[in-house]
Design an enzyme around this catalytic site. Structure first.
Site, PDB file in Angstrom:
ATOM      1  N   TRP A  12       0.817  -1.228   0.000  1.00 19.28           N
ATOM      2  CA  TRP A  12       0.000   0.000   0.000  1.00 19.28           C
ATOM      3  C   TRP A  12       0.842   1.267   0.000  1.00 19.28           C
ATOM      4  CZ3 TRP A  12      -4.662  -0.883   3.931  1.00 19.28           C
ATOM      5  CH2 TRP A  12      -5.463  -1.923   3.440  1.00 19.28           C
ATOM      6  N   HIS A  96      13.005  -2.150  -0.297  1.00 18.05           N
ATOM      7  CA  HIS A  96      12.249  -1.618  -1.438  1.00 18.05           C
ATOM      8  C   HIS A  96      13.073  -0.504  -2.082  1.00 18.05           C
ATOM      9  CE1 HIS A  96       9.166   0.298  -3.847  1.00 18.05           C
ATOM     10  NE2 HIS A  96       8.474  -0.828  -3.739  1.00 18.05           N
ATOM     11  N   GLU A  98      12.328   2.277  -3.128  1.00 17.37           N
ATOM     12  CA  GLU A  98      12.035   3.625  -2.613  1.00 17.37           C
ATOM     13  C   GLU A  98      12.807   3.878  -1.327  1.00 17.37           C
ATOM     14  OE1 GLU A  98       7.795   3.130  -2.773  1.00 17.37           O
ATOM     15  OE2 GLU A  98       7.910   3.130  -4.964  1.00 17.37           O
ATOM     16  N   GLU A 167      11.920  -6.083  -8.645  1.00 19.16           N
ATOM     17  CA  GLU A 167      11.202  -4.869  -9.018  1.00 19.16           C
ATOM     18  C   GLU A 167      12.130  -3.937  -9.789  1.00 19.16           C
ATOM     19  OE1 GLU A 167       7.544  -4.350  -6.183  1.00 19.16           O
ATOM     20  OE2 GLU A 167       9.145  -2.978  -5.647  1.00 19.16           O
ATOM     21  N   GLY A 173       5.502   2.226 -10.685  1.00 16.04           N
ATOM     22  CA  GLY A 173       4.638   3.404 -10.718  1.00 16.04           C
ATOM     23  C   GLY A 173       4.694   4.175 -12.025  1.00 16.04           C
ATOM     24  N   GLY A 232       1.717  -2.473  -6.285  1.00 13.55           N
ATOM     25  CA  GLY A 232       1.514  -1.175  -5.665  1.00 13.55           C
ATOM     26  C   GLY A 232       0.137  -0.620  -6.001  1.00 13.55           C
ATOM     27  N   GLY A 233       0.098   0.295  -6.954  1.00 14.62           N
ATOM     28  CA  GLY A 233      -1.128   1.016  -7.294  1.00 14.62           C
ATOM     29  C   GLY A 233      -2.365   0.142  -7.475  1.00 14.62           C
TER      30      GLY A 233
HETATM   31  P1  13P Z   1       3.400  -0.242  -8.768  1.00 11.03           P
HETATM   32  O1  13P Z   1       2.625  -1.524  -8.884  1.00 11.03           O
HETATM   33  O2  13P Z   1       2.548   0.915  -8.335  1.00 11.03           O
HETATM   34  O3  13P Z   1       4.254   0.026  -9.963  1.00 11.03           O
HETATM   35  O4  13P Z   1       4.424  -0.453  -7.543  1.00 11.03           O
HETATM   36  C1  13P Z   1       5.198  -1.597  -7.530  1.00 11.03           C
HETATM   37  C2  13P Z   1       5.897  -1.665  -6.228  1.00 11.03           C
HETATM   38  O5  13P Z   1       6.814  -0.905  -5.961  1.00 11.03           O
HETATM   39  C3  13P Z   1       5.437  -2.662  -5.253  1.00 11.03           C
HETATM   40  O6  13P Z   1       6.287  -2.752  -4.171  1.00 11.03           O
END
Ligand code: 13P
Length: 250
Positions: A12, A96, A98, A167, A173, A232-233
């Site tokens: 999330w 992750h 990020e 990833e 994203g 994610g989204g």
């Molecule tokens: P999205 O599915 O929004 O591209 O994000 C992927 C993600 O970073 C899941 O950890």
């Protein structure tokens, strides 16, 4: 291929609130009777208690998005693995992109975080992935192998107890997805690396993450070494998430 059923995890990220979480989970739970894959949601820490209550007795496991590399003490803002344990957390994302990018997390720190999670009986979901510049420079395999090697080195024979998520940073994203062939190629490299480290590597689920959605999930999940998704989204929309869970149940 992993010996387990597929594992679909919603990340999330920094989204949601008490009301929206309750509504999203209620809508997802309403469709779970036709879902046969393993399912989890990784939620912001402040909502772990809420989700523990909402998910109790359901087929959806609870996950966190990060864990401290420290055990306890003067580390303002950090959350320890034993604190996560208090809320029946089953999975914890570590490394992750990020966090690697915006919080300067190193391979060594990520490896320690995985260690803390494992010691608390929590399955770390170890994220690896290359940036666009690294892919274009032909470094994809070297980057993901370096990232996973740090975790293997720190965790020895426990390595069969982790989950890995590939990833590609450029796909997160952005609406750009790795092609099924690109994903499979990297997953096969990661699988071979795990096999070299452990006789039980086939227990490790290797998830794909990066703009996975209800439309592209089937072809990605059809790859022999894609054992599930880290979403994610699309995990924030109940119909989309449910559709992907059903695809993963086939
Ligand atoms: P999205 O599915 O929004 O591209 O994000 C992927 C993600 O970073 C899941 O950890």
């Amino acid at each position: 291929m992993s010996t387990h059923s597929k594992l679909m995890v919603g990340n999330w990220k920094m989204n949601g609130n008490l009301a929206a979480n309750a509504s999203l989970i209620s809508d997802v739970l309403a469709g779970m009777s036709s879902v046969g894959c393993r399912t989890a949601v990784c939620v912001p820490s402040v909502y772990l208690s809420q989700l523990q209550t909402l998910l109790k007795g359901s087929a959806i496991d609870l996950g966190a998005q990060d864990v401290s590399a420290q055990l306890s003490g003067a580390f303002t803002g950090e959350i320890s693995a034993s604190m996560l344990q208090d809320f029946a957390v089953r999975y914890c994302i570590v490394g992750h992109s990020e966090r690697r990018q915006y919080h300067n997390e190193t391979d060594a720190l990520v490896a320690t975080k995985a260690q803390r999670a494992l010691a608390a009986g929590i399955t770390p979901i170890v994220c690896v992935g290359e940036s666009l510049a690294e892919r274009e420079a032909g470094q994809t395999e070297a980057v993901v192998k370096r990232q996973l090697a740090a975790v293997i080195h720190a965790n020895g024979h426990c390595i069969s107890e982790i989950v890995v998520a590939y990833e590609p940073v450029w796909a997160i994203g952005t609406g750009l997805t790795a092609s099924p062939e690109q994903a499979q190629q990297v997953h096969a490299v990661l699988r071979a690396q795990l096999q070299a480290a452990s006789a039980h590597a086939d227990r490790v689920s290797i998830l794909y993450g990066g703009s996975m959605n209800a439309t592209n999930a089937a072809e990605l999940l059809a790859q022999p070494d894609v054992d599930g998704g880290l979403i994610g989204g699309a995990a924030l929309k109940a119909p989309d998430f449910l559709s992907m869970l059903k695809t993963a149940s086939r």
